[in-house]
Write an enzyme that holds these catalytic residues in place. Structure first.
Site, PDB file in Angstrom:
ATOM      1  N   TYR A 125      35.635  50.184  49.584  1.00  0.00           N
ATOM      2  CA  TYR A 125      35.648  48.306  50.547  1.00  0.00           C
ATOM      3  C   TYR A 125      35.137  48.964  52.116  1.00  0.00           C
ATOM      4  CZ  TYR A 125      38.255  46.448  47.232  1.00  0.00           C
ATOM      5  OH  TYR A 125      39.161  45.832  45.389  1.00  0.00           O
TER       6      TYR A 125
ATOM      7  N   PHE B  25      41.161  37.963  41.220  1.00  0.00           N
ATOM      8  CA  PHE B  25      40.032  36.623  41.575  1.00  0.00           C
ATOM      9  C   PHE B  25      40.387  35.606  41.008  1.00  0.00           C
ATOM     10  CE2 PHE B  25      36.404  40.054  41.407  1.00  0.00           C
ATOM     11  CZ  PHE B  25      35.899  39.586  42.891  1.00  0.00           C
TER      12      PHE B  25
END
Length: 293
Positions: free
Chosen positions: A64, A213
């Site tokens: 990330y 998500f």
């Protein structure tokens, strides 16, 4: 709404904390790889505010990062020295080189990925490491990779292991090698019956299920898009946002289900945390597609 509730995940009891069910996902924190990166001070404020609101479960990964920001480095800067009850969960398997190109670690490279997370986070051990499977529908064995992680667990570099982007046969294979404390999969309203059954199987086995998500669903990084009519109506009835309704639905699928919504907006962060106290009725849960567990 009241602050998010504190619940102890069945297989995470040996951690130095009870894990609150609404955590924080750091994927968006650095900004897009090809962009200028997020405002550094704002990102640090979001992390510190999350902890102030009671969040003690952070999801991150060494891959990330953007041109100028790294999620792990931001977490280290904002929160070190870490609170005793803070649980940081990272993942290995995929990785990106300094040009951002994706690559997948061999079993021999897993240790290097673990050590990279240790360096960036400034820790001498990792609380939880998830091995992410390259393809959810893959029938390829994860034994060599997960076995390498199990060795690092025995060596004390990792305390607990999990799996990500998996099907039940992956989980069964991993559990034959070492204890698995969590499964991290794509999941939210509109999930398939197959995934819903997997969620319940994890609960029966005492394994935490951690959706990613859970707000955007199949749209993933593209965002949630326009909410459906049912979500809008339920949100209006509760004086909540559509995102809060989706998070509440997710959490009500079982006491072993957590949430790790990510944001770089302090206001959205507070809304996400507050969703932990939103309770939907059985009728509302059914309207959204699946009755509560």
């Amino acid at each position: 709404m009241a602050p998010t509730e504190r619940h102890s995940c069945p297989r995470l009891r040996s951690l130095p904390a009870e894990v609150r069910r609404v955590g924080y996902g750091s994927m968006r924190l650095p900004g897009p790889l090809d962009g200028p990166g997020t405002d550094r001070e704002r990102a640090l404020r979001v992390l510190r505010r999350a902890v102030e609101l009671g969040v003690n479960h952070l999801d991150t990964a060494a891959f990330y990062f953007s041109t100028t920001r790294s999620a792990n480095e931001l977490i280290n800067t904002a929160l070190a020295p870490y609170a005793d009850d803070l649980v940081i969960v990272t993942k290995v398997g995929p990785g990106r080189d300094t040009w951002g190109r994706w690559q997948w670690a061999s079993p021999e490279q897993v240790r290097g990925q673990v050590e990279e997370n240790l360096r960036q986070l400034g820790r001498d051990h990792l609380d939880v490491v998830n091995f992410r499977v390259q393809g959810q529908e893959s029938t390829q064995s994860l034994a060599d990779h997960f076995g390498a992680l199990a060795e690092l667990r025995e060596a004390g570099l990792v305390r607990h292991l999990g799996v990500s982007n998996v099907r039940p046969h992956h989980l069964a294979e991993a559990r034959a090698i070492a204890p698995v404390v969590c499964v991290q999969n794509l999941y939210g309203t509109g999930a398939s019956a197959q995934e819903q059954e997997f969620v319940q199987e994890c609960g029966e086995a005492g394994i935490a299920y951690v959706p990613f998500f859970s707000i955007s669903g199949a749209r993933r990084e593209a965002g949630a898009g326009e909410p459906g009519q049912a979500v809008r109506e339920i949100a209006e009835a509760h004086g909540a946002t559509p995102a809060q309704v989706k998070l509440a639905w997710t959490l009500q699928q079982g006491p072993h289900v957590l949430a790790i919504p990510g944001t770089t907006d302090p206001a959205h962060l507070e809304e996400n945390v507050a969703a932990g106290s939103l309770r939907l009725s059985e009728a509302e849960l059914e309207l959204l597609g699946t009755p509560a567990a």
